[in-house]
Design an enzyme around this catalytic site. Structure first.
Site, short mmCIF file in Angstrom:
data_model
loop_
_atom_site.label_atom_id
_atom_site.label_comp_id
_atom_site.label_asym_id
_atom_site.label_seq_id
_atom_site.Cartn_x
_atom_site.Cartn_y
_atom_site.Cartn_z
N GLN A 61 0.82 -1.21 0.00
CA GLN A 61 0.00 0.00 0.00
C GLN A 61 0.86 1.26 0.00
OE1 GLN A 61 -2.19 -1.15 3.48
NE2 GLN A 61 -0.28 -1.61 4.52
N GLN A 87 -8.82 3.96 19.21
CA GLN A 87 -7.85 3.04 19.84
C GLN A 87 -8.37 2.57 21.20
OE1 GLN A 87 -5.73 2.70 17.53
NE2 GLN A 87 -5.65 4.70 16.54
N ASP A 99 0.05 0.88 13.06
CA ASP A 99 0.37 2.21 13.61
C ASP A 99 0.71 2.14 15.09
OD1 ASP A 99 -2.27 2.54 15.13
OD2 ASP A 99 -2.99 2.31 13.08
N ASP A 111 0.40 -12.24 6.90
CA ASP A 111 -1.02 -12.04 6.67
C ASP A 111 -1.76 -12.61 7.89
OD1 ASP A 111 -3.73 -12.36 5.93
OD2 ASP A 111 -3.19 -12.51 3.81
N ASP A 130 -7.56 -4.98 13.90
CA ASP A 130 -7.53 -3.55 13.57
C ASP A 130 -7.04 -3.41 12.14
OD1 ASP A 130 -7.33 -0.81 13.53
OD2 ASP A 130 -5.49 -0.73 14.69
N SER A 131 -7.93 -3.74 11.21
CA SER A 131 -7.49 -3.86 9.82
C SER A 131 -7.91 -2.66 8.99
CB SER A 131 -8.12 -5.12 9.21
OG SER A 131 -9.48 -4.90 9.03
N ASP A 167 -9.72 -1.43 5.35
CA ASP A 167 -11.03 -1.80 4.82
C ASP A 167 -10.93 -3.05 3.93
OD1 ASP A 167 -11.92 0.37 6.19
OD2 ASP A 167 -11.87 1.74 4.48
N TYR A 225 -13.38 9.54 10.51
CA TYR A 225 -13.72 8.38 9.67
C TYR A 225 -14.98 8.75 8.89
CZ TYR A 225 -10.37 5.26 11.99
OH TYR A 225 -9.23 4.66 12.47
N1 SAM Z 1 -7.88 2.02 12.37
C1 SAM Z 1 -7.60 1.90 11.02
C2 SAM Z 1 -8.79 2.05 10.13
O1 SAM Z 1 -9.66 1.21 10.12
O2 SAM Z 1 -8.86 3.07 9.49
C3 SAM Z 1 -6.78 0.68 10.74
C4 SAM Z 1 -5.39 1.05 11.18
S1 SAM Z 1 -4.07 -0.03 10.97
C5 SAM Z 1 -2.89 1.09 10.25
C6 SAM Z 1 -4.47 -1.13 9.64
C7 SAM Z 1 -3.35 -2.14 9.40
O3 SAM Z 1 -3.90 -3.35 8.88
C8 SAM Z 1 -2.30 -1.71 8.40
O4 SAM Z 1 -1.07 -1.51 9.06
C9 SAM Z 1 -2.23 -2.84 7.39
O5 SAM Z 1 -0.93 -3.13 6.95
C10 SAM Z 1 -2.84 -3.98 8.20
N2 SAM Z 1 -3.37 -5.09 7.39
C11 SAM Z 1 -4.14 -5.03 6.28
N3 SAM Z 1 -4.42 -6.25 5.84
C12 SAM Z 1 -3.82 -7.13 6.69
C13 SAM Z 1 -3.75 -8.54 6.75
N4 SAM Z 1 -4.35 -9.32 5.85
N5 SAM Z 1 -3.06 -9.10 7.78
C14 SAM Z 1 -2.44 -8.32 8.71
N6 SAM Z 1 -2.48 -6.97 8.68
C15 SAM Z 1 -3.16 -6.38 7.69
#
Ligand code: SAM
Length: 277
Positions: free
Chosen positions: A31, A62, A86, A137, A155-156, A158, A223
């Site tokens: 990304q 958080q 983060d 993953d 906390d993923s 979208d 958001y």
């Molecule tokens: N609070 C935030 C939001 O919903 O806007 C999410 C914040 S956090 C930065 C999201 C994290 O999910 C990212 O660091 C991303 O790399 C991670 N992520 C996305 N897909 C993932 C996966 N399949 N497995 C593990 N981490 C994942």
């Protein structure tokens, strides 16, 4: 310096924030990572152009993503955060003295690196000696630890992009297998205003696997639609009432979560009750 406006535009909806300086712009394998200083809202983190947090209101998300599932459980010893690169959810969990294990599994080490460099107030949780970071993953990592965790928080990003596998029924079945008896999960569950089909689908996926499932609303102005949800699920716990409460020292420091907010977050407007069935 002349200011600029950064727009998040997705799902037919947009919002715009005035920024004064770009601190980071990197393309990882997964990304685009951008950090800005804004005029009014502190720092801003975007992944693929989607707002992940601002300093102004990140505490709401958080604290609720960490403490609501934490206190729904009551005394989790082994905790896993999936995503959360983060560091914000980890920062909140590290405020609890009791857990022995704080694992975090993010797919993208570059998000963690950018947070450590540009968002130290978020990433400070990584310094806790109980924390182990796994770069993988989350949908695959979760299968490696059957019957191990008391609490898993997802906390993923979208469902478009690398977060896609974290929203399906199979993932919820794997989450359930990863729990010890009494275990609880809490997952980022989008907004019923903007993505009703996604909310419905993920709550259904949780219901197919867990006995108790509910949806808690969190007010987060930056958001889209000003809100987001946390889907909590368990086979053993009533989730809508906390099984334990913050000690007075922590309670005095929290800015969003408290016992009344825990319970009230589950109150639903009619259209949300209708959506969730
Ligand atoms: N609070 C935030 C939001 O919903 O806007 C999410 C914040 S956090 C930065 C999201 C994290 O999910 C990212 O660091 C991303 O790399 C991670 N992520 C996305 N897909 C993932 C996966 N399949 N497995 C593990 N981490 C994942």
């Amino acid at each position: 310096m002349q200011t600029q406006w950064v727009t998040e535009a997705a799902n037919g909806y947009g919002q715009t924030i005035e920024v004064t300086r770009q601190l980071c712009c990197r393309q990882s394998k997964f990304q685009k990572i951008e950090v800005y200083e804004t005029r009014k809202l502190g720092k801003l983190l975007l992944l693929d152009g989607i707002i992940q947090l601002t300093s102004y209101d990140e505490f709401a998300y958080q604290e609720m993503m960490a403490h609501l599932p934490y206190y729904a459980h009551g005394n989790p010893e082994r905790i896993l955060v999936i995503g959360g690169g983060d560091g914000g959810v980890l920062r909140e969990l590290a405020r609890h003295r009791e857990p022995a294990v704080l694992d975090l599994c993010d797919i993208d080490s570059e998000v963690i690196r950018a947070a450590k460099e540009f968002l130290p107030e978020m990433s400070c949780g990584f310094d806790d000696p109980r924390v182990t970071v796994h770069i993988a993953d989350g949908s695959e990592f979760i299968r490696r630890k059957p019957g191990y965790y008391d609490l898993v928080i997802v906390d993923s990003t979208d469902p478009g992009g690398p977060g896609a596998p974290l929203f399906g029924e199979e993932f919820y079945a794997d989450l359930k297998r990863a729990l010890r008896p009494g275990g609880v999960v809490g997952t980022q569950a989008e907004s019923p205003w903007l993505l009703p089909d996604v909310v419905r689908k993920l709550v259904d996926a949780a219901r197919s696997n867990f006995k108790f499932v509910d949806y808690a609303a969190i007010s987060v102005p930056t958001y889209p639609t000003g809100m987001i949800g946390c889907c909590v699920a368990s086979d053993d716990k009533i989730l809508t009432v906390p099984a334990a409460l913050p000690d007075p020292e922590l309670a005095g420091k929290l800015r969003y979560y408290n016992e009344k907010v825990h319970e009230a977050a589950f109150a639903k407007p009619q259209f949300v009750s209708g959506l969730l069935g």
